[in-house]
Design an enzyme around this catalytic site. Sequence first.
Site, short mmCIF file in Angstrom:
data_model
loop_
_atom_site.label_atom_id
_atom_site.label_comp_id
_atom_site.label_asym_id
_atom_site.label_seq_id
_atom_site.Cartn_x
_atom_site.Cartn_y
_atom_site.Cartn_z
N GLU A 288 -2.62 14.17 -10.52
CA GLU A 288 -2.31 15.09 -9.42
C GLU A 288 -1.17 14.55 -8.55
O GLU A 288 -1.35 14.32 -7.36
CB GLU A 288 -3.55 15.26 -8.53
CG GLU A 288 -4.81 15.68 -9.26
CD GLU A 288 -6.08 15.46 -8.43
OE1 GLU A 288 -5.99 14.90 -7.31
OE2 GLU A 288 -7.16 15.83 -8.89
N ARG A 291 3.86 13.81 -3.78
CA ARG A 291 5.07 13.22 -3.20
C ARG A 291 6.07 12.75 -4.24
O ARG A 291 7.28 12.97 -4.09
CB ARG A 291 4.64 12.01 -2.36
CG ARG A 291 5.77 11.35 -1.59
CD ARG A 291 5.30 10.00 -1.00
NE ARG A 291 4.02 10.09 -0.36
CZ ARG A 291 3.82 10.42 0.92
NH1 ARG A 291 4.85 10.66 1.69
NH2 ARG A 291 2.60 10.49 1.42
N CYS A 361 9.36 18.86 23.52
CA CYS A 361 8.95 18.18 24.75
C CYS A 361 7.77 17.26 24.51
O CYS A 361 6.65 17.53 24.94
CB CYS A 361 8.64 19.22 25.81
SG CYS A 361 10.10 20.21 26.14
C1 LIG Z 1 -2.69 14.85 -1.43
C2 LIG Z 1 -3.43 14.74 -2.70
C3 LIG Z 1 -2.75 14.44 -3.87
C4 LIG Z 1 -1.27 14.12 -3.92
O1 LIG Z 1 -0.97 12.94 -3.27
P1 LIG Z 1 0.54 12.36 -3.34
O2 LIG Z 1 0.47 11.11 -2.57
O3 LIG Z 1 1.40 13.38 -2.70
O4 LIG Z 1 0.87 12.14 -4.78
C5 LIG Z 1 -3.47 14.42 -5.05
N1 LIG Z 1 -4.80 14.67 -5.07
C6 LIG Z 1 -5.48 14.97 -3.95
C7 LIG Z 1 -6.93 15.24 -4.03
C8 LIG Z 1 -4.83 15.01 -2.73
O5 LIG Z 1 -5.51 15.28 -1.62
#
Ligand SMILES: *Cc1c(COP(=O)(O)O)cnc(C)c1O
Length: 432
Positions: A288, A291, A361
């Site tokens: 998953e 970033r 602000c």
């Molecule tokens: C945010 C998240 C990701 C992705 O994380 P990155 O650091 O952006 O790769 C993957 N799995 C779950 C469950 C997340 O909450």
Amino acid sequence: MNAQNPTLALPGQPHVAYVNDQLMVESVRLSDLAREHGTPLFVYSKAAMLSALAAYQRGFVGRNAQICYAMKANSTLAVLQVFAEAGCGFDTVSGGELARVLAAGADPAKVIFSGVGKTRAEMKQALQVGIGCFNVESEAELDVLSDVAVGMGLKAPVSLRVNPNVDAKTHPYISTGLKGNKFGIAHEDALRSYRHAASLPGLQVVGIDCHIGSQITEATPYLDAMDRVLDLVADIEAAGIPIEHIDFGGGLGINYNGDTPPEADALWAQLLAKLDARGYGQRKIMIEPGRSLVGNAGVCLTEVLYLKPGEQKNFCIVDAAMNDLPRPAMYQAFHQIVPVQPRLANVGAADRVYDIVGPVCESGDWIGRDRALQVQAGDTLAVLSAGAYCMSMASNYNTRGRAAEILVDGHHAHLIRQRESAFDTFALEQLV
Ligand SMILES: *Cc1c(COP(=O)(O)O)cnc(C)c1O
């Protein structure tokens, strides 16, 4: 940046470079985009997204693997479309994200649904469209999901998010795999939770998942988490509950400020070697990443409004703010900030050290601190590594409309989101 060397690449920014003293994304000049569309403006490189994805795809050649882009990193429709067309699945964390990704053309069977607080309405919505898997984070959620599925005459495919209790060595707000944070089911409770899931009439156990944090720059936490998860897989299967897929989550870091995370393919070569050594090499793997697919594919252009020299600090006040770029205010995060058209030495602007701040602000409204820059009012700056967790976290604080977004593909610059007007920000409100 001189006649002998007209192209200057920027570290960690594969498709952002100075060509003849003009900052470009792919073959498009950023100064042209700023002039045409105004600022603040997010500009993304399609090639950079696809090359980040390709590193994972290379890592998984010959494997039964599915990459689910964690869309909360950047959920703009056209960005989702790029990944859907490249064959990605998606990791979603709300009914809103699910609706959004389907609107972008995703295959629901390749969508998974994570998060600690899914509502019954969201579960129903996801079951109706036939999503691939629910990543469940508590026993209470198992009961509710089973109940919802039974009510619809369905079985919900589930994976349990386990907490491997490894330290991802990242910022506390983005570390998720340690005891004592809200995510996942504790390692020692996992077997009991799997037995419970297997006993419920509305559930079909299909997998196991973990996600240990974000902006991880070392391989060790991943290797440790994999060991811990595989130990559990062995125990769960010994209890007669087959696990079809193992999902190792996201979290791989990017280069913001000289960070040196492993490349995705190199990291996965190590992880797959471990998977093979432990006899799970044939298992379906899911990941998953968020970033690492989009972070270094985007920049945010902003105009210098005022220079405000002071006794202790010099301020460079720009037209982007914490509502556009929330990461510095939220996590003290670092973004490189560079001029779109660097000034040649001795032409006007003095080289000074500035805090780059926005108009909002709040004293927390800063974008960069103690940066040496040669700037004048009217110059355009580029905030680098702004593809992830910027626009998707943007707000309307101070009734600031959210920025416009451009997707660059070679010589073409597509406007993929119009700038929000002040009217847009209050269009759903009513006077009494
Ligand atoms: C945010 C998240 C990701 C992705 O994380 P990155 O650091 O952006 O790769 C993957 N799995 C779950 C469950 C997340 O909450």
